[in-house]
Scaffold this active site. Structure first.
Site, short mmCIF file in Angstrom:
data_model
loop_
_atom_site.label_atom_id
_atom_site.label_comp_id
_atom_site.label_asym_id
_atom_site.label_seq_id
_atom_site.Cartn_x
_atom_site.Cartn_y
_atom_site.Cartn_z
N PHE A 18 148.35 57.48 108.12
CA PHE A 18 147.85 58.59 108.93
C PHE A 18 148.75 59.82 108.83
O PHE A 18 148.27 60.94 108.63
CB PHE A 18 147.72 58.16 110.40
CG PHE A 18 146.57 57.25 110.66
CD1 PHE A 18 145.26 57.70 110.53
CD2 PHE A 18 146.77 55.93 111.04
CE1 PHE A 18 144.18 56.87 110.76
CE2 PHE A 18 145.70 55.08 111.28
CZ PHE A 18 144.41 55.55 111.15
N ASP A 48 155.03 56.38 112.41
CA ASP A 48 155.75 55.27 113.03
C ASP A 48 157.21 55.20 112.60
O ASP A 48 158.06 54.68 113.33
CB ASP A 48 155.09 53.93 112.63
CG ASP A 48 153.75 53.73 113.33
OD1 ASP A 48 153.36 54.60 114.12
OD2 ASP A 48 153.12 52.69 113.09
N GLU A 90 142.85 42.96 120.44
CA GLU A 90 141.67 43.09 119.59
C GLU A 90 141.48 41.85 118.71
O GLU A 90 140.36 41.38 118.51
CB GLU A 90 141.77 44.37 118.75
CG GLU A 90 141.63 45.60 119.64
CD GLU A 90 141.77 46.94 118.93
OE1 GLU A 90 141.26 47.92 119.45
OE2 GLU A 90 142.40 46.99 117.86
#
Lengths: 425, 425
Positions: B21, B302, B172
């Site tokens: 990202f 990150d 999830e």
């Protein structure tokens, strides 16, 4: 209770080994037979082999051409047992699996297919890729992407992609590779000049697509050459080395990546099954598809071989053989005799690339060009198992052929090169 | 000619390491800068990590959540170099790659992300699976299918699926596994009674989804339990063995397949880069995202860590950090000073399963249930790179959630068990 239990025991158990075209057709044909059908396969998925070359060249997802065997089985009231057959115990009427399990049968259909054979050509097994299984196709795709990245990093390197074998698989793979060079590489690898990548198709015979009419064969060669594939006919591979082919005439051909599409034979393991084998290790069957010398064991699809009536190793005969074997089991269970298998020729098709395919239908109908290509696309998408796979495949094929430059949307995987940080493919 | 050549040399070279990202956002932000941008990644694809748990549970194709980096690069006027970074030579302004290559930069953005960490828990690295990379997710899927086949073959065996960690990934994954048991296994594995498969979520803290409002956390636990997931809170894993977890309180938990979603940290290799590291090995940056002590080197996503303003390790901060770093490079190249990074909170979302998700938006807006779930689906599909991936993913997600029983259409791969005839995944 006793009566019910007895009745349940009397339901004939049919075991179908192999979830390819022949095995699935057999299961489908038996879905209303009331028999207890069990599909056995070493994989949990069934592979749609005719489109594997698209996976190998980044046009389709592996999942687009694979379908869970359990889904097919439950839809057709059959069970599934994952396992690789190591032996057929005809005395005990059991199939022995590699994990030690045994599956009992009253009737057995062996439809496990065949695998790539290298005809003993030295180095071929080590240095070439096949496109016969899903794993094969993924390996070709990842190696191809890896080679392209390497060439992109080294401005003085060339890349020679070679396909050995001019049957449908070889022609389709060579055509897809040429398309990749022409549009995909141009779009995604601006570092690589077009003439640094070469696609070569090597065929031992004097023609490609030997199963087709000569006019279609000539069309295929013309189209391949038009698309930039170098076609060498009458060329026999004598040995394969890491980066080249040694030809029977003493010449060598550079080959950084070789796809071996030259032939198939039964897997070596079939020798241990204890059944009679013929050409290419295929299991010998009589005219009713029963294995020679066996009452309750049939073979169907590529694995079956009747010397009196050899079949082309293609999907349509496999499907018909699977259904025929299933029908004969129903007849035997009803106390009737078996009937002879007769192949109804539905035609044959192969594609060369965008807007170019050949179709041969019974009654001397021969098609080439865009209409044949659209027919080929439609036929393959309709034949694909499962509505999800059909839609997904259609979407991905449409993307491949309708978007320009399509290279931007290649389906890529892991590079097999040894990088320090690496995970499984 | 000389003038042109000089001008070309003066174009600043920006190297962006990592095509996640943050890296892709940086490349996009620089597409009209006129600078020579090169993306570097060890893989030829970019992975959409938020949907990897769907690949792990057979709902999506690996290709649905992967996009070729070269496609993105060429669309955004950048180049691509495949390679794993082994060192940053700040003196020579070069990134050193594992294959020996060096890529020169005037400005560098390090956005290579982080990887799973096992916090030194004995056995965790050997006996658990992650869902942090595409390869991880494929491995989980194949192991899961393998365990299910094994259980189907042995009527007296149970299957305990354990997820360690109650963050978004863990929740999830556990939710998707519960759904698989409830609908998929029921449909495809008639041999397996529902109570033979158990899904357990283990979380060290007193709540799942610690980044969310307490009311959403409670909703998530309620929904997980309603869907059949056993949730153990305040439970710390002390060691992992092949078939069980040893908990800190001395109890053991059976676990045939464990997904480790408990934490991430910089890869060990980052230690060799020669840059300052902080918590979890992440690279220390100042308020403008420049690496401490460096003028021309930024870190984003990150991998970047500013102790004064730690960011959640999620896609929205990564995207904003990548764009910010790119903007600061433009400012530096123009002779201006850098600006401080400020995170604009756009909200946060996590899904538990069909019709159940939590969304938290700025301004105290909190959503749960079907509306949140539809929002989550839409958000993730829109964020996916590339129109083909979007369509393909939407199709596969729709199939997963609209068809009943969906287990029939699981995307399955190779079984990792040792069968005698075996090919690569």
């Amino acid at each position: 209770m006793l009566l019910i239990s007895n009745r349940r025991c009397q339901v004939p158990r049919v075991v179908v080994v192999g979830a390819g075209f022949a095995g699935l057709a057999a299961a489908r044909a038996l879905r209303r037979s009331g028999m207890a059908v069990t599909l056995v396969d070493r994989h949990v998925y069934s592979t749609f082999q005719p489109l594997l070359y698209q996976v190998a060249t980044g046009g389709l997802n592996p999942g687009d051409v694979a379908y869970p065997v359990r889904a097919y089985a439950t839809q057709h009231r059959a069970g599934f047992r994952r396992g690789a057959v190591v032996r057929v115990d005809t005395a005990a009427r059991q199939v022995v699996l590699a994990d030690g399990g045994r599956v009992s049968y009253d009737y057995l259909i062996l439809a496990g297919g065949v695998t790539t054979t290298h005809f003993g050509v030295p180095g071929a097994a080590q240095h070439t890729f096949a496109v016969y299984t899903r794993g094969d196709a993924i390996a070709v795709r990842d190696a191809l992407m890896d080679r392209l990245e390497t060439v992109a990093e080294s401005p003085d390197r060339r890349l020679d992609l070679v396909v050995v074998g001019g049957g449908p698989t070889g022609v389709e793979t060579a055509g897809a590779l040429a398309e990749l060079c022409d549009t995909g590489i141009r779009a995604a690898f601006p570092e690589i000049a077009r003439d640094r990548v070469r696609v070569l198709l090597v065929e031992r015979g004097e023609d490609v697509l030997s199963g087709f009419h000569p006019s279609l064969r000539r069309y295929a060669v013309r189209q391949l050459r038009h698309r930039g594939v170098q076609v060498r006919l009458g060329a026999t591979v004598a040995a394969v080395e890491a980066d080249r082919l040694c030809m029977a005439d003493g010449t060598t051909v550079p080959a950084e990546l070789t796809v071996w599409a030259a032939g198939v034979a039964a897997a070596d393991q079939v020798r241990d099954w204890g059944l009679p084998q013929g050409a290419g290790g295929r299991i010998l069957v009589g005219p009713d598809l029963r294995v020679l010398g066996e009452d309750r064991v049939f073979a169907a699809g590529d694995l079956a071989f009747d010397p009196q009536a050899p079949m082309p190793q293609l999907a349509p005969p496999a499907i018909q053989m699977g259904a025929h074997a299933a029908g004969q089991i129903e007849r035997l269970a009803a106390g009737l005799g078996t009937k002879q298998f007769r192949y109804r020729d539905k035609g044959n098709a192969a594609t060369i690339g965008r807007s170019a395919a050949v179709i041969e239908l019974p009654g001397l109908v021969r098609l080439t060009g865009p209409i044949a290509w659209l027919g080929w696309v439609g036929l393959h998408v309709v034949m694909l198992l499962g509505a999800r796979n059909r839609l997904s495949t259609l979407l991905n094929l449409a993307w491949r052929y309708l978007s320009r430059p399509y290279g931007r949307n290649l389906i890529v995987g892991d590079s097999p090169s040894r990088l320090p940080i690496q995970e499984a493919a």
